[in-house]
Scaffold this active site. Sequence first.
Site, PDB file in Angstrom:
ATOM      1  N   SER A  28       0.835  -1.201   0.000  1.00  0.00           N
ATOM      2  CA  SER A  28       0.000   0.000   0.000  1.00  0.00           C
ATOM      3  C   SER A  28       0.867   1.247   0.000  1.00  0.00           C
ATOM      4  O   SER A  28       2.070   1.201   0.259  1.00  0.00           O
ATOM      5  CB  SER A  28      -0.910   0.010   1.233  1.00  0.00           C
ATOM      6  OG  SER A  28      -0.123   0.088   2.408  1.00  0.00           O
ATOM      7  N   ARG A  29       0.223   2.349  -0.305  1.00  0.00           N
ATOM      8  CA  ARG A  29       0.857   3.643  -0.067  1.00  0.00           C
ATOM      9  C   ARG A  29       0.615   4.010   1.393  1.00  0.00           C
ATOM     10  O   ARG A  29      -0.134   3.342   2.100  1.00  0.00           O
ATOM     11  CB  ARG A  29       0.286   4.689  -1.017  1.00  0.00           C
ATOM     12  CG  ARG A  29       0.526   4.346  -2.489  1.00  0.00           C
ATOM     13  CD  ARG A  29       0.181   5.503  -3.404  1.00  0.00           C
ATOM     14  NE  ARG A  29       0.288   5.123  -4.799  1.00  0.00           N
ATOM     15  CZ  ARG A  29       1.431   5.095  -5.491  1.00  0.00           C
ATOM     16  NH1 ARG A  29       2.562   5.415  -4.892  1.00  0.00           N
ATOM     17  NH2 ARG A  29       1.438   4.750  -6.760  1.00  0.00           N
ATOM     18  N   SER A  32       1.509   7.248   7.813  1.00  0.00           N
ATOM     19  CA  SER A  32       2.961   7.332   7.974  1.00  0.00           C
ATOM     20  C   SER A  32       3.581   8.216   6.893  1.00  0.00           C
ATOM     21  O   SER A  32       2.919   8.579   5.923  1.00  0.00           O
ATOM     22  CB  SER A  32       3.566   5.927   7.900  1.00  0.00           C
ATOM     23  OG  SER A  32       3.437   5.410   6.591  1.00  0.00           O
ATOM     24  N   ASP A  77      -6.298   4.193  12.006  1.00  0.00           N
ATOM     25  CA  ASP A  77      -5.923   2.893  11.452  1.00  0.00           C
ATOM     26  C   ASP A  77      -6.257   1.850  12.510  1.00  0.00           C
ATOM     27  O   ASP A  77      -5.415   1.453  13.301  1.00  0.00           O
ATOM     28  CB  ASP A  77      -4.430   2.882  11.110  1.00  0.00           C
ATOM     29  CG  ASP A  77      -4.033   1.685  10.257  1.00  0.00           C
ATOM     30  OD1 ASP A  77      -4.939   0.969   9.777  1.00  0.00           O
ATOM     31  OD2 ASP A  77      -2.828   1.473  10.066  1.00  0.00           O
ATOM     32  N   SER A 110      -7.742  -5.280   5.878  1.00  0.00           N
ATOM     33  CA  SER A 110      -6.963  -4.699   4.787  1.00  0.00           C
ATOM     34  C   SER A 110      -5.803  -5.605   4.407  1.00  0.00           C
ATOM     35  O   SER A 110      -5.611  -5.951   3.231  1.00  0.00           O
ATOM     36  CB  SER A 110      -6.440  -3.318   5.201  1.00  0.00           C
ATOM     37  OG  SER A 110      -5.510  -2.820   4.270  1.00  0.00           O
ATOM     38  N   LYS A 167       2.831   2.034  16.952  1.00  0.00           N
ATOM     39  CA  LYS A 167       1.386   1.805  16.876  1.00  0.00           C
ATOM     40  C   LYS A 167       0.944   0.815  17.949  1.00  0.00           C
ATOM     41  O   LYS A 167      -0.109   0.977  18.572  1.00  0.00           O
ATOM     42  CB  LYS A 167       1.017   1.289  15.484  1.00  0.00           C
ATOM     43  CG  LYS A 167      -0.474   1.076  15.285  1.00  0.00           C
ATOM     44  CD  LYS A 167      -0.775   0.562  13.887  1.00  0.00           C
ATOM     45  CE  LYS A 167      -0.449   1.588  12.829  1.00  0.00           C
ATOM     46  NZ  LYS A 167      -0.798   1.125  11.471  1.00  0.00           N
TER      47      LYS A 167
END
Length: 509
Positions: free
Chosen positions: A212-213, A217, A274, A282, A306
Amino acid sequence: MTALVSPAGPEQPSLRVRRLLLHTQHQPVVVMHTDCHVCRSEGLAARSQVLLTNGARQVHATLFQVDGDAVLSHDEVGLSETAWDLLGVAEGDEVRVSHPPALESLASVRRRIYGHRLDAQALSEIVRDVAAGRYTDVHLAAFLTASAALPLDENETADLTGAMIAVGDRMEWDAPTVVDKHCVGGLPGNRTTPIVVAIVAANGLVMPKTSSRAITSPAGTADTMETLAPVDLDLATLRRVVEAEGGCIAWGGAVHLSPADDIFVRVERELDVDTEGQLIASVLSKKISAGSTHVVIDIPVGPTAKVRGEDAASHLASRITAVASRFGLAATCVQTDGSQPVGRGIGPALEAFDVLAVLQNASDAPDDLRRRAATLAGAALEIGRKAGKGEGTALALETLADGRAWKKFEAICEAQGGLRAPPRAAHVHPLVAPRAGRVVHINNRKLSRLAKLAGAPESKAGGVHMDVRLGDEIDRGQPLLHVHAETTGELAYALDYAARAGDIVEIEA
């Protein structure tokens, strides 16, 4: 987001299209005159949702309105670039504009807002409508916020994962073992994926890595890899690269493996959220859709990562493995040190320089990045039975040292469209130590914020280069880090934040 293809409904008045060259990111937007006969007959007002129909192609869009004839005439409809591309029209074509059918799945979103759990059918209906482009950013934000306020339980997470898989493509590989890896994030500079893929593929395993992009972050793997080689690979190109080289590092959004997730990610980025359930759905939806049989999950644990503690990491690992097992995917979770950034660079290009240094065995390559990548690659090699239990890390380090990993990475980049040099920032500014002492704490969250204000990930060369690590003894005036920015404005934003943020790097005298 894709255009719907469906039979035409009842005949509606037509309007000539005009291309406005209006860029609205992913959300289709239309502009109409306030006195347009369609607006009057349909009762349309600004910010109404409308359905555009061009033959068999239909697109849901948000309406804005203008007065006067300077922009549009009464019989025209202006289209944003996204709407234009999805409809497949040419200048002067005619389209029909009408109210869309009722969005029935919103009732389930409202139920979730009020604290009710959703079953598989409700989540499937929501995800289908999301993938079809029927949800506005407001609708998406409502669903994501409701899923954060009352976290998804294991059944909801599994049902959401299945729904996201169902609306995308799936890949199959002619190999008994297909490995993958993922990091749950929250740790700046942790760019192990390109190194892991190179090591694993060099040892003969299949690793079709879609990444993913960035969500919250300063860089995602796709952002970093894009500074080294093309990542927007379609399904046929991705398959060709993997069949030729055994692995790839591609942007997942380009191959339609989990299209609803790409839409969720865009809004999660704006909300800066998130959540656990969404994260698991995801990650697993993309791994399963990519045809993986085994996945290694990196869970960094640290006071400003996180995941803050071992108990939380163990809970997350348990939830990931439980949901993955429902789909026949074997997940191995590895807890890693999340107390400080990994490597020196934070931001797409700066992280790419670290990756190159490790792969090329440069004398100044960041050792923590090298060892972390070797640990994760070693776990994958053991899963794939290329190394015995406990011997994977040694094989991974050997693959780096003898140059096979670098040779494989070069080959993967060439197959994806060619290896290129990452850009360098035009503006670099140091932040220096206010006093002498020992580095006792590095705030990952503040550091990520600083890198984003410097332009990352949109500005590929923007970010932060770390000059110190935990435990270092430093002198007053010694650089702690350097801020890299492509423009003076981005540099000013970052430096202003640094002046107000308090200790990003904490020094104990």
